[in-house]
Design a protein around this motif. Structure first.
Motif, PDB file in Angstrom:
ATOM      1  N   ALA A  25       0.794  -1.233   0.000  1.00  0.00           N
ATOM      2  CA  ALA A  25       0.000   0.000   0.000  1.00  0.00           C
ATOM      3  C   ALA A  25       0.826   1.282   0.000  1.00  0.00           C
ATOM      4  O   ALA A  25       0.300   2.345  -0.337  1.00  0.00           O
ATOM      5  N   TYR A  29       0.459   5.730  -0.370  1.00  0.00           N
ATOM      6  CA  TYR A  29       0.601   6.609   0.792  1.00  0.00           C
ATOM      7  C   TYR A  29       2.081   6.764   1.154  1.00  0.00           C
ATOM      8  O   TYR A  29       2.512   6.367   2.243  1.00  0.00           O
ATOM      9  N   ASP A 153      -8.514  -7.564   7.950  1.00  0.00           N
ATOM     10  CA  ASP A 153      -9.646  -6.628   7.898  1.00  0.00           C
ATOM     11  C   ASP A 153      -9.197  -5.234   8.345  1.00  0.00           C
ATOM     12  O   ASP A 153      -9.626  -4.219   7.775  1.00  0.00           O
ATOM     13  N   TRP A 155      -6.037  -3.993   8.232  1.00  0.00           N
ATOM     14  CA  TRP A 155      -5.140  -3.410   7.231  1.00  0.00           C
ATOM     15  C   TRP A 155      -5.921  -2.998   5.977  1.00  0.00           C
ATOM     16  O   TRP A 155      -5.610  -1.974   5.366  1.00  0.00           O
ATOM     17  N   ARG A 156      -6.933  -3.749   5.623  1.00  0.00           N
ATOM     18  CA  ARG A 156      -7.782  -3.384   4.485  1.00  0.00           C
ATOM     19  C   ARG A 156      -8.420  -2.016   4.715  1.00  0.00           C
ATOM     20  O   ARG A 156      -8.388  -1.137   3.835  1.00  0.00           O
ATOM     21  N   ASP A 157      -8.967  -1.823   5.891  1.00  0.00           N
ATOM     22  CA  ASP A 157      -9.627  -0.551   6.192  1.00  0.00           C
ATOM     23  C   ASP A 157      -8.613   0.588   6.311  1.00  0.00           C
ATOM     24  O   ASP A 157      -8.873   1.711   5.854  1.00  0.00           O
ATOM     25  N   TYR A 158      -7.482   0.299   6.915  1.00  0.00           N
ATOM     26  CA  TYR A 158      -6.478   1.338   7.143  1.00  0.00           C
ATOM     27  C   TYR A 158      -5.901   1.854   5.823  1.00  0.00           C
ATOM     28  O   TYR A 158      -5.733   3.065   5.635  1.00  0.00           O
ATOM     29  N   TYR A 159      -5.614   0.932   4.904  1.00  0.00           N
ATOM     30  CA  TYR A 159      -4.999   1.309   3.635  1.00  0.00           C
ATOM     31  C   TYR A 159      -5.985   1.386   2.469  1.00  0.00           C
ATOM     32  O   TYR A 159      -5.575   1.677   1.338  1.00  0.00           O
ATOM     33  N   ASN A 160      -7.260   1.108   2.731  1.00  0.00           N
ATOM     34  CA  ASN A 160      -8.275   1.100   1.672  1.00  0.00           C
ATOM     35  C   ASN A 160      -7.872   0.136   0.547  1.00  0.00           C
ATOM     36  O   ASN A 160      -7.892   0.472  -0.641  1.00  0.00           O
ATOM     37  N   LEU A 161      -7.528  -1.087   0.931  1.00  0.00           N
ATOM     38  CA  LEU A 161      -7.054  -2.097  -0.019  1.00  0.00           C
ATOM     39  C   LEU A 161      -8.215  -2.682  -0.811  1.00  0.00           C
ATOM     40  O   LEU A 161      -9.313  -2.855  -0.282  1.00  0.00           O
ATOM     41  N   ASP A 162      -7.961  -3.017  -2.084  1.00  0.00           N
ATOM     42  CA  ASP A 162      -8.980  -3.694  -2.879  1.00  0.00           C
ATOM     43  C   ASP A 162      -8.769  -5.210  -2.809  1.00  0.00           C
ATOM     44  O   ASP A 162      -7.790  -5.696  -2.232  1.00  0.00           O
TER      45      ASP A 162
END
Length: 213
Positions: A25, A29, A153, A155-162
Motif C-alpha cells: 500500500a 501513501y 480486515d 489493514w484493508r480498512d487502514y490502507y483502503n485495499l482492494d
C-alpha cells in the motif's frame, strides 16, 4: 521476571503480514513510509504519535523494545527492563533492538524505552505484565497479535485495499513464511498490483527480500 501470554510464532507472522500490507500500500501513501520497516532481523514500527518499537527476530531469540515518549522515564536505564535476561539476550539487545531507540539525554546518546520483552521462540518474558507492556507502548503491536484474517480486515480498512491487493498480500505472505530466508522474485502480474509510487513499494518489499526480476 514473568512469562507473558504472547505466541512468538503469532507475533512473527503478524509482523510479516503488517510489513507486507504496508509494502503493497505504501506507493499510494508514501508519506507513511516510516510506519513499518525491516532492517535485517529487525522489524520497526512508528505511529507518528510518539510511540515506536523494534523487534529483533534472532535465530534463537526474540527481543522487543518500545519507546512511548509519553511513558518513558528518562532516568531509567534501558537494561533495567531486561532484569533476569541472559547475557546473550542482553548482548543481542544492545547490538540490535536498542540501537533503534537511541536518544540524546543530556549530551549522552543512549537507548530510551518505556517497556520491553524478550525470550525464545517458545516463550516470551518481561519484568512487566502483559497489561503493563500494552499500556507502556506495546499497544503499537496490537494488530500484529490478531489472527491473520482479523488483522487483514484492519489493514484493508487502514490502507483502503482492494480485493486484488488483499489476495496479493496473502500470496506474498505465504511465500515469505515458507522462504527460509531466501530471496523471492516478484512476478510481473504481482508488480502490476502495486499502485502509486512503485519505487516506494519495491523498497519496502526489498527489505523483506522480495525483488523485481
Amino acid at each position: 521476571m514473568m512469562e507473558i501470554n504472547i505466541s512468538p510464532k503469532q507475533l512473527y507472522e503478524g509482523c510479516i503480514q503488517a510489513a507486507i500490507a504496508h509494502a503493497v500500500a505504501v506507493g499510494m501513501y508514501p508519506e507513511l513510509n516510516y510506519e513499518h520497516s525491516w532492517d535485517g532481523i529487525n522489524y520497526s514500527m512508528n505511529d507518528s504519535q510518539g510511540c515506536r518499537a523494534t523487534i529483533t527476530f534472532h535465530a534463537d531469540y526474540i527481543i522487543a523494545v518500545f519507546q512511548d515518549i509519553h511513558k518513558v522515564d528518562w532516568n531509567i536505564d534501558a537494561l533495567n527492563f531486561f532484569d533476569g535476561a541472559s547475557e546473550e539476550i542482553i548482548q543481542i539487545a544492545n547490538n540490535e533492538a536498542l540501537q533503534y531507540v537511541l536518544e540524546d539525554v543530556e549530551g549522552a546518546i543512549k537507548p530510551v524505552i518505556s517497556t520491553a520483552f524478550w525470550g525464545t521462540w517458545e516463550q516470551l518474558k518481561s519484568v512487566q505484565s502483559l497489561d503493563e507492556i500494552i499500556e507502556n507502548g506495546g499497544y503499537i503491536i496490537r494488530s500484529q497479535l490478531l489472527s491473520y484474517h482479523v488483522a487483514m480486515d484492519e489493514w484493508r480498512d487502514y490502507y483502503n485495499l482492494d480485493t486484488q491487493q488483499i489476495t496479493l498480500i496473502q500470496k506474498l505472505f505465504d511465500q515469505k513464511i515458507n522462504s527460509n530466508g531466501e530471496r523471492l522474485a516478484l512476478e510481473d502480474d504481482e508488480i502490476q498490483l502495486l499502485y502509486g509510487d512503485l519505487e516506494e513499494c519495491l523498497v519496502s518489499l526489498g527489505e523483506l527480500k522480495f525483488f523485481k526480476k
